[in-house]
Design a protein around this motif. Sequence first.
Motif, mmCIF file in Angstrom:
data_model
loop_
_atom_site.group_PDB
_atom_site.id
_atom_site.type_symbol
_atom_site.label_atom_id
_atom_site.label_comp_id
_atom_site.label_asym_id
_atom_site.label_seq_id
_atom_site.Cartn_x
_atom_site.Cartn_y
_atom_site.Cartn_z
ATOM 1 N N TYR A 35 0.851 -1.189 0.000
ATOM 2 C CA TYR A 35 0.000 0.000 0.000
ATOM 3 C C TYR A 35 0.889 1.242 0.000
ATOM 4 O O TYR A 35 1.969 1.251 0.592
ATOM 5 C CB TYR A 35 -0.904 0.025 1.243
ATOM 6 C CG TYR A 35 -2.001 -1.021 1.210
ATOM 7 C CD1 TYR A 35 -1.729 -2.337 1.545
ATOM 8 C CD2 TYR A 35 -3.292 -0.680 0.830
ATOM 9 C CE1 TYR A 35 -2.724 -3.302 1.504
ATOM 10 C CE2 TYR A 35 -4.295 -1.632 0.785
ATOM 11 C CZ TYR A 35 -4.002 -2.941 1.121
ATOM 12 O OH TYR A 35 -4.992 -3.888 1.072
ATOM 13 N N GLN A 71 0.729 5.259 1.132
ATOM 14 C CA GLN A 71 -0.033 6.210 1.930
ATOM 15 C C GLN A 71 0.601 7.587 1.830
ATOM 16 O O GLN A 71 1.671 7.834 2.409
ATOM 17 C CB GLN A 71 -0.121 5.768 3.391
ATOM 18 C CG GLN A 71 -1.044 6.649 4.216
ATOM 19 C CD GLN A 71 -1.215 6.171 5.641
ATOM 20 O OE1 GLN A 71 -0.406 5.402 6.151
ATOM 21 N NE2 GLN A 71 -2.282 6.605 6.296
ATOM 22 N N GLN A 121 -3.733 11.005 3.950
ATOM 23 C CA GLN A 121 -4.675 10.137 3.239
ATOM 24 C C GLN A 121 -4.651 8.737 3.835
ATOM 25 O O GLN A 121 -3.744 8.379 4.568
ATOM 26 C CB GLN A 121 -4.269 10.029 1.768
ATOM 27 C CG GLN A 121 -3.955 11.329 1.093
ATOM 28 C CD GLN A 121 -5.097 11.825 0.257
ATOM 29 O OE1 GLN A 121 -5.849 11.034 -0.293
ATOM 30 N NE2 GLN A 121 -5.241 13.120 0.173
ATOM 31 N N GLY A 122 -5.667 7.940 3.470
ATOM 32 C CA GLY A 122 -5.633 6.530 3.819
ATOM 33 C C GLY A 122 -4.735 5.770 2.860
ATOM 34 O O GLY A 122 -4.440 6.235 1.760
ATOM 35 N N PRO A 123 -4.275 4.600 3.265
ATOM 36 C CA PRO A 123 -3.447 3.782 2.363
ATOM 37 C C PRO A 123 -4.199 3.414 1.089
ATOM 38 O O PRO A 123 -5.401 3.152 1.132
ATOM 39 C CB PRO A 123 -3.148 2.542 3.208
ATOM 40 C CG PRO A 123 -3.316 2.976 4.626
ATOM 41 C CD PRO A 123 -4.410 4.002 4.595
ATOM 42 N N PHE A 177 -4.195 0.747 -2.195
ATOM 43 C CA PHE A 177 -3.734 -0.561 -2.606
ATOM 44 C C PHE A 177 -2.907 -0.476 -3.882
ATOM 45 O O PHE A 177 -3.363 0.085 -4.887
ATOM 46 C CB PHE A 177 -4.952 -1.461 -2.830
ATOM 47 C CG PHE A 177 -4.657 -2.827 -3.369
ATOM 48 C CD1 PHE A 177 -4.930 -3.137 -4.695
ATOM 49 C CD2 PHE A 177 -4.138 -3.818 -2.550
ATOM 50 C CE1 PHE A 177 -4.689 -4.400 -5.193
ATOM 51 C CE2 PHE A 177 -3.893 -5.086 -3.042
ATOM 52 C CZ PHE A 177 -4.167 -5.379 -4.363
ATOM 53 N N LEU A 183 4.477 7.044 2.522
ATOM 54 C CA LEU A 183 4.768 5.892 3.381
ATOM 55 C C LEU A 183 4.308 4.641 2.634
ATOM 56 O O LEU A 183 3.161 4.579 2.179
ATOM 57 C CB LEU A 183 4.011 6.030 4.702
ATOM 58 C CG LEU A 183 4.167 4.900 5.721
ATOM 59 C CD1 LEU A 183 5.598 4.866 6.275
ATOM 60 C CD2 LEU A 183 3.170 5.077 6.869
ATOM 61 N N GLN A 216 -3.841 3.771 13.459
ATOM 62 C CA GLN A 216 -2.511 4.184 12.998
ATOM 63 C C GLN A 216 -1.972 5.212 13.975
ATOM 64 O O GLN A 216 -2.545 6.301 14.120
ATOM 65 C CB GLN A 216 -2.551 4.759 11.591
ATOM 66 C CG GLN A 216 -1.160 5.006 11.013
ATOM 67 C CD GLN A 216 -1.196 5.277 9.524
ATOM 68 O OE1 GLN A 216 -2.078 5.951 9.018
ATOM 69 N NE2 GLN A 216 -0.206 4.742 8.801
ATOM 70 N N PHE A 248 -8.993 3.716 11.075
ATOM 71 C CA PHE A 248 -9.500 3.331 9.766
ATOM 72 C C PHE A 248 -10.383 2.096 9.888
ATOM 73 O O PHE A 248 -10.054 1.167 10.637
ATOM 74 C CB PHE A 248 -8.349 2.969 8.805
ATOM 75 C CG PHE A 248 -7.475 4.107 8.406
ATOM 76 C CD1 PHE A 248 -6.212 4.260 8.977
ATOM 77 C CD2 PHE A 248 -7.881 5.017 7.441
ATOM 78 C CE1 PHE A 248 -5.377 5.299 8.594
ATOM 79 C CE2 PHE A 248 -7.055 6.062 7.050
ATOM 80 C CZ PHE A 248 -5.806 6.206 7.634
ATOM 81 N N ARG A 259 -9.714 -6.679 -1.825
ATOM 82 C CA ARG A 259 -8.550 -6.002 -1.239
ATOM 83 C C ARG A 259 -9.088 -5.044 -0.187
ATOM 84 O O ARG A 259 -10.271 -4.772 -0.133
ATOM 85 C CB ARG A 259 -7.812 -5.212 -2.309
ATOM 86 C CG ARG A 259 -8.669 -4.103 -2.894
ATOM 87 C CD ARG A 259 -8.189 -3.611 -4.210
ATOM 88 N NE ARG A 259 -8.158 -4.647 -5.202
ATOM 89 C CZ ARG A 259 -7.893 -4.441 -6.481
ATOM 90 N NH1 ARG A 259 -7.661 -3.232 -6.911
ATOM 91 N NH2 ARG A 259 -7.849 -5.460 -7.327
ATOM 92 N N LEU A 260 -8.212 -4.524 0.642
ATOM 93 C CA LEU A 260 -8.644 -3.546 1.628
ATOM 94 C C LEU A 260 -8.869 -2.199 0.962
ATOM 95 O O LEU A 260 -8.063 -1.774 0.144
ATOM 96 C CB LEU A 260 -7.593 -3.390 2.727
ATOM 97 C CG LEU A 260 -7.381 -4.559 3.670
ATOM 98 C CD1 LEU A 260 -6.434 -4.148 4.782
ATOM 99 C CD2 LEU A 260 -8.681 -5.054 4.244
ATOM 100 N N PHE A 315 -9.390 1.685 2.023
ATOM 101 C CA PHE A 315 -9.297 2.640 3.124
ATOM 102 C C PHE A 315 -9.948 3.947 2.731
ATOM 103 O O PHE A 315 -9.764 4.425 1.611
ATOM 104 C CB PHE A 315 -7.832 2.926 3.462
ATOM 105 C CG PHE A 315 -7.120 1.802 4.151
ATOM 106 C CD1 PHE A 315 -6.553 0.768 3.428
ATOM 107 C CD2 PHE A 315 -6.989 1.784 5.534
ATOM 108 C CE1 PHE A 315 -5.886 -0.262 4.057
ATOM 109 C CE2 PHE A 315 -6.318 0.754 6.173
ATOM 110 C CZ PHE A 315 -5.763 -0.272 5.438
ATOM 111 N N GLY A 316 -10.702 4.518 3.679
ATOM 112 C CA GLY A 316 -11.157 5.884 3.508
ATOM 113 C C GLY A 316 -10.114 6.822 4.089
ATOM 114 O O GLY A 316 -8.941 6.461 4.206
ATOM 115 N N GLU A 317 -10.555 7.987 4.484
ATOM 116 C CA GLU A 317 -9.610 8.962 5.037
ATOM 117 C C GLU A 317 -9.489 8.845 6.544
ATOM 118 O O GLU A 317 -8.666 9.510 7.152
ATOM 119 C CB GLU A 317 -10.011 10.373 4.619
ATOM 120 C CG GLU A 317 -9.912 10.542 3.108
ATOM 121 C CD GLU A 317 -10.000 11.991 2.673
ATOM 122 O OE1 GLU A 317 -9.796 12.235 1.463
ATOM 123 O OE2 GLU A 317 -10.280 12.864 3.506
ATOM 124 N N GLY A 318 -10.327 8.015 7.160
ATOM 125 C CA GLY A 318 -10.179 7.742 8.569
ATOM 126 C C GLY A 318 -10.750 8.828 9.464
ATOM 127 O O GLY A 318 -11.248 9.857 9.015
#
Lengths: 112, 106
Positions: A35, A37, A41-43, A45, A88, B37, B86, B93-94, B96-99
């Motif tokens: 991933y 990041q 932002q979120g990670p 894929f 990251l 995180q 998150f 697959r995973l 992710f939003g912005e959390g």
Amino acid sequence: ETGVTQSPTHLIKTRGQQVTLRCSSQSGHNTVSWYQQALGQGPQFIFQYYREEENGRGNFPPRFSGLQFPNYSSELNVNALELDDSALYLCASQTDYNSPLHFGNGTRLTVT
Amino acid sequence: GIQVEQSPPDLILQEGANSTLRCNFSDSVNNLQWFHQNPWGQLINLFYIPSGTKQNGRLSATTVATERYSLLYISSSQTTDSGVYFCTPRGSRLTFGEGTQLTVNP
């Protein structure tokens, strides 16, 4: 402790260069995912490998490539680095598709 | 792909307060995972919860898959709870939003 180790922890590269990031997973974790990041932002894929074969890919260009090895280690390679590749990079592994993912601590890449 | 919406986007608490974080997702999923995180970037798996409720110490999570949402409860918050939370529905697959960015002040 997740049992997933990434190296290096930090890296600085110049635009146009190539980079290899490494990940070591637990024994028996046949699936590894990478991933990206960006800050705030979120990670996102990048791709997934299962038993050394690519098993799904996100919206990333071909200059992002990977390898998975029989010893449960894997690599993420990025060619022709761009400034926007600064992020990251996280590796995650799991025993199979339906099991929880466990993440490494990541590699922070800076492209100047 | 599956869309994830988390609320609130930011939350500031005093130590000891309770909070509820919400995750809505746009399609049916096989499973759902909550992560924390920390400020150093480490992603820690909190819960793996396809449906129902699970508890782990001060944290608990509830997923109602038929209504496409999950809740994370944090009780008696501590400064070490700070970071980004998150939720990630599991499809192929995973995603992710912005959390939710949580800050717990002493």
